[in-house]
Motif scaffolding. Structure first.
Motif, PDB file in Angstrom:
ATOM      1  N   PHE A  35     -11.873   2.163 -11.320  1.00 55.73           N
ATOM      2  CA  PHE A  35     -12.294   1.072 -10.489  1.00 55.73           C
ATOM      3  C   PHE A  35     -11.997   1.441  -9.127  1.00 55.73           C
ATOM      4  O   PHE A  35     -11.394   2.172  -8.658  1.00 55.73           O
ATOM      5  CB  PHE A  35     -11.767  -0.450 -10.890  1.00 55.73           C
ATOM      6  CG  PHE A  35     -10.340  -0.631 -10.853  1.00 55.73           C
ATOM      7  CD1 PHE A  35      -9.710  -0.458  -9.518  1.00 55.73           C
ATOM      8  CD2 PHE A  35      -9.700  -0.651 -11.832  1.00 55.73           C
ATOM      9  CE1 PHE A  35      -8.292  -0.783  -9.385  1.00 55.73           C
ATOM     10  CE2 PHE A  35      -8.205  -0.812 -11.875  1.00 55.73           C
ATOM     11  CZ  PHE A  35      -7.390  -0.630 -10.589  1.00 55.73           C
ATOM     12  N   HIS A  36     -12.785   0.629  -8.184  1.00 49.19           N
ATOM     13  CA  HIS A  36     -12.740   0.934  -6.727  1.00 49.19           C
ATOM     14  C   HIS A  36     -11.565   0.113  -6.134  1.00 49.19           C
ATOM     15  O   HIS A  36     -11.447  -1.002  -6.738  1.00 49.19           O
ATOM     16  CB  HIS A  36     -14.074   0.374  -5.815  1.00 49.19           C
ATOM     17  CG  HIS A  36     -15.175   1.332  -6.201  1.00 49.19           C
ATOM     18  ND1 HIS A  36     -15.667   2.429  -5.714  1.00 49.19           N
ATOM     19  CD2 HIS A  36     -16.119   0.915  -7.325  1.00 49.19           C
ATOM     20  CE1 HIS A  36     -16.591   2.908  -6.383  1.00 49.19           C
ATOM     21  NE2 HIS A  36     -17.067   1.898  -7.592  1.00 49.19           N
ATOM     22  N   ILE A  38      -9.542  -1.996  -3.722  1.00 52.73           N
ATOM     23  CA  ILE A  38      -9.696  -2.890  -2.753  1.00 52.73           C
ATOM     24  C   ILE A  38      -8.232  -2.880  -1.939  1.00 52.73           C
ATOM     25  O   ILE A  38      -7.315  -3.131  -2.199  1.00 52.73           O
ATOM     26  CB  ILE A  38     -10.058  -4.243  -2.927  1.00 52.73           C
ATOM     27  CG1 ILE A  38     -11.218  -4.215  -4.143  1.00 52.73           C
ATOM     28  CG2 ILE A  38     -10.334  -5.169  -1.656  1.00 52.73           C
ATOM     29  CD1 ILE A  38     -12.567  -3.727  -3.134  1.00 52.73           C
ATOM     30  N   ILE A  97     -21.142  -8.696  -8.789  1.00 51.45           N
ATOM     31  CA  ILE A  97     -20.564  -7.593  -8.092  1.00 51.45           C
ATOM     32  C   ILE A  97     -19.493  -6.993  -8.924  1.00 51.45           C
ATOM     33  O   ILE A  97     -19.204  -5.761  -8.771  1.00 51.45           O
ATOM     34  CB  ILE A  97     -19.803  -8.332  -6.772  1.00 51.45           C
ATOM     35  CG1 ILE A  97     -20.880  -9.050  -5.969  1.00 51.45           C
ATOM     36  CG2 ILE A  97     -19.077  -7.532  -5.890  1.00 51.45           C
ATOM     37  CD1 ILE A  97     -20.157  -9.915  -4.737  1.00 51.45           C
ATOM     38  N   SER A  98     -18.583  -7.819  -9.697  1.00 51.13           N
ATOM     39  CA  SER A  98     -17.783  -7.049 -10.532  1.00 51.13           C
ATOM     40  C   SER A  98     -18.221  -6.108 -11.515  1.00 51.13           C
ATOM     41  O   SER A  98     -17.592  -5.213 -11.705  1.00 51.13           O
ATOM     42  CB  SER A  98     -16.825  -7.993 -11.216  1.00 51.13           C
ATOM     43  OG  SER A  98     -16.132  -8.901 -10.228  1.00 51.13           O
ATOM     44  N   VAL A 100     -21.238  -4.518 -11.217  1.00 51.21           N
ATOM     45  CA  VAL A 100     -21.860  -3.179 -10.491  1.00 51.21           C
ATOM     46  C   VAL A 100     -21.008  -2.375  -9.511  1.00 51.21           C
ATOM     47  O   VAL A 100     -21.087  -1.382  -9.283  1.00 51.21           O
ATOM     48  CB  VAL A 100     -23.264  -3.713  -9.749  1.00 51.21           C
ATOM     49  CG1 VAL A 100     -24.236  -4.182 -10.559  1.00 51.21           C
ATOM     50  CG2 VAL A 100     -22.865  -4.521  -8.321  1.00 51.21           C
ATOM     51  N   TYR A 101     -19.896  -3.142  -9.242  1.00 52.55           N
ATOM     52  CA  TYR A 101     -18.747  -2.606  -8.402  1.00 52.55           C
ATOM     53  C   TYR A 101     -17.562  -2.895  -8.731  1.00 52.55           C
ATOM     54  O   TYR A 101     -16.733  -3.766  -8.270  1.00 52.55           O
ATOM     55  CB  TYR A 101     -19.152  -3.120  -6.900  1.00 52.55           C
ATOM     56  CG  TYR A 101     -18.011  -2.782  -5.584  1.00 52.55           C
ATOM     57  CD1 TYR A 101     -18.020  -1.239  -5.605  1.00 52.55           C
ATOM     58  CD2 TYR A 101     -17.026  -3.562  -5.452  1.00 52.55           C
ATOM     59  CE1 TYR A 101     -17.457  -0.660  -4.483  1.00 52.55           C
ATOM     60  CE2 TYR A 101     -15.933  -2.800  -4.390  1.00 52.55           C
ATOM     61  CZ  TYR A 101     -16.225  -1.480  -3.904  1.00 52.55           C
ATOM     62  OH  TYR A 101     -15.410  -1.008  -2.961  1.00 52.55           O
ATOM     63  N   ASN A 103     -13.732  -3.287  -9.468  1.00 48.19           N
ATOM     64  CA  ASN A 103     -12.742  -3.171  -8.272  1.00 48.19           C
ATOM     65  C   ASN A 103     -11.458  -3.697  -8.741  1.00 48.19           C
ATOM     66  O   ASN A 103     -11.361  -4.427  -9.998  1.00 48.19           O
ATOM     67  CB  ASN A 103     -13.331  -4.131  -7.073  1.00 48.19           C
ATOM     68  CG  ASN A 103     -13.667  -5.574  -7.311  1.00 48.19           C
ATOM     69  OD1 ASN A 103     -12.620  -6.468  -7.415  1.00 48.19           O
ATOM     70  ND2 ASN A 103     -15.072  -5.832  -7.853  1.00 48.19           N
ATOM     71  N   ASN A 133     -11.091  -7.027 -10.730  1.00 52.10           N
ATOM     72  CA  ASN A 133     -12.106  -8.257 -10.651  1.00 52.10           C
ATOM     73  C   ASN A 133     -11.607  -9.053  -9.571  1.00 52.10           C
ATOM     74  O   ASN A 133     -11.537 -10.284  -9.868  1.00 52.10           O
ATOM     75  CB  ASN A 133     -12.434  -8.764 -11.997  1.00 52.10           C
ATOM     76  CG  ASN A 133     -13.033  -7.819 -13.001  1.00 52.10           C
ATOM     77  OD1 ASN A 133     -13.887  -7.046 -12.750  1.00 52.10           O
ATOM     78  ND2 ASN A 133     -12.746  -7.916 -14.267  1.00 52.10           N
ATOM     79  N   SER A 190     -14.297 -11.368   2.331  1.00 55.23           N
ATOM     80  CA  SER A 190     -15.684 -11.408   1.698  1.00 55.23           C
ATOM     81  C   SER A 190     -16.091 -12.903   1.135  1.00 55.23           C
ATOM     82  O   SER A 190     -16.922 -13.178   0.812  1.00 55.23           O
ATOM     83  CB  SER A 190     -15.536 -10.370   0.609  1.00 55.23           C
ATOM     84  OG  SER A 190     -14.667 -10.752  -0.351  1.00 55.23           O
TER      85      SER A 190
END
Length: 226
Positions: A35-36, A38, A97-98, A100-101, A103, A133, A190
């Motif tokens: 995952f990305h 944050i 968002i969770s 497609v991205y 995190n 997420n 965000s």
């Protein structure tokens, strides 16, 4: 959509909650390691404080209490729809968002600086809630939605004690997300951005669309005449 304006569609809340819980559970299983990350430069300046576990958990009672009031006690269909659609839109966008991205965070302390009842409670939280997420923070988003709904509610507008309590609890919940290292400052920011967009759509569509029409009109006036 006349059926939405004439009576409360109470069934929407449990049906959506079933959808959300199932979707979030699937995401928790899907997003585990890849995952990305944050983060925010401000995160390192915020100390861990286990006392914020109290308002963090009060979030569940706060959101439930607001929903119960608007479902069963507040007579305004419009205010009910504004609340549930604000919550539904934001939470659905969070799921998207969770997906497609993917995190997550790496902010949780390796060991607690103190050993007490509250750190034990935080430890239980960490074991049951994965640090994935998190973007944007639903704790923050839903708290702001609930606070706005209470603030704009005609039947509660003059109930000063409720208004102050709602605002203070919302602020404490928002602070708890970063002081418990459950969220990054980026998650909080965000969530506020998402709140602003959804608020404009749900509560101020006249302002939103009038601004769009004005921009179009200004652009048409600036176009050269052949």
């Amino acid at each position: 959509m006349k059926w939405l304006k004439t009576r409360k569609q109470r069934w929407l809340v449990p049906v959506y909650m079933i959808f959300y819980v199932i979707s979030f559970s699937l995401l928790e299983r899907h997003v585990t390691a890849d995952f990305h990350l944050i983060t925010s430069p401000l995160d390192k300046y915020i100390p861990f404080c286990e006392l914020f576990v109290v308002p963090y958990y009060l979030w569940f009672f706060y959101i439930t209490a607001v929903l119960v009031y608007f479902i069963f006690y507040n007579e305004s269909v419009r205010e009910y729809n504004q609340l549930i659609f604000s919550l539904g839109i934001g939470m659905t966008l969070f799921l998207f968002i969770s997906l497609v991205y993917p995190n997550g965070l790496n902010l949780r302390p390796a060991e607690f600086p103190r050993d007490n009842f509250f750190t034990g409670w935080v430890g239980s939280l960490y074991r049951t809630d994965t640090p994935t997420n998190v973007f944007p923070s639903i704790h923050v988003y839903n708290s702001v939605v609930a606070c706005i709904a209470v603030r704009r509610c005609e039947s509660l507008r003059k109930r000063r004690g409720i208004q102050i309590s709602s605002f203070v609890l919302s602020v404490l919940i928002i602070l708890s997300t970063v002081f418990l290292k459950q969220h990054s400052v980026s998650d909080v920011i965000s969530a506020f951005v998402l709140n602003f967009v959804v608020y404009a759509v749900i509560y101020r569509p006249d302002w939103l669309f009038s601004r769009s029409k004005k921009k179009i009109a200004d652009a048409e006036r600036e176009m050269p005449v052949n």
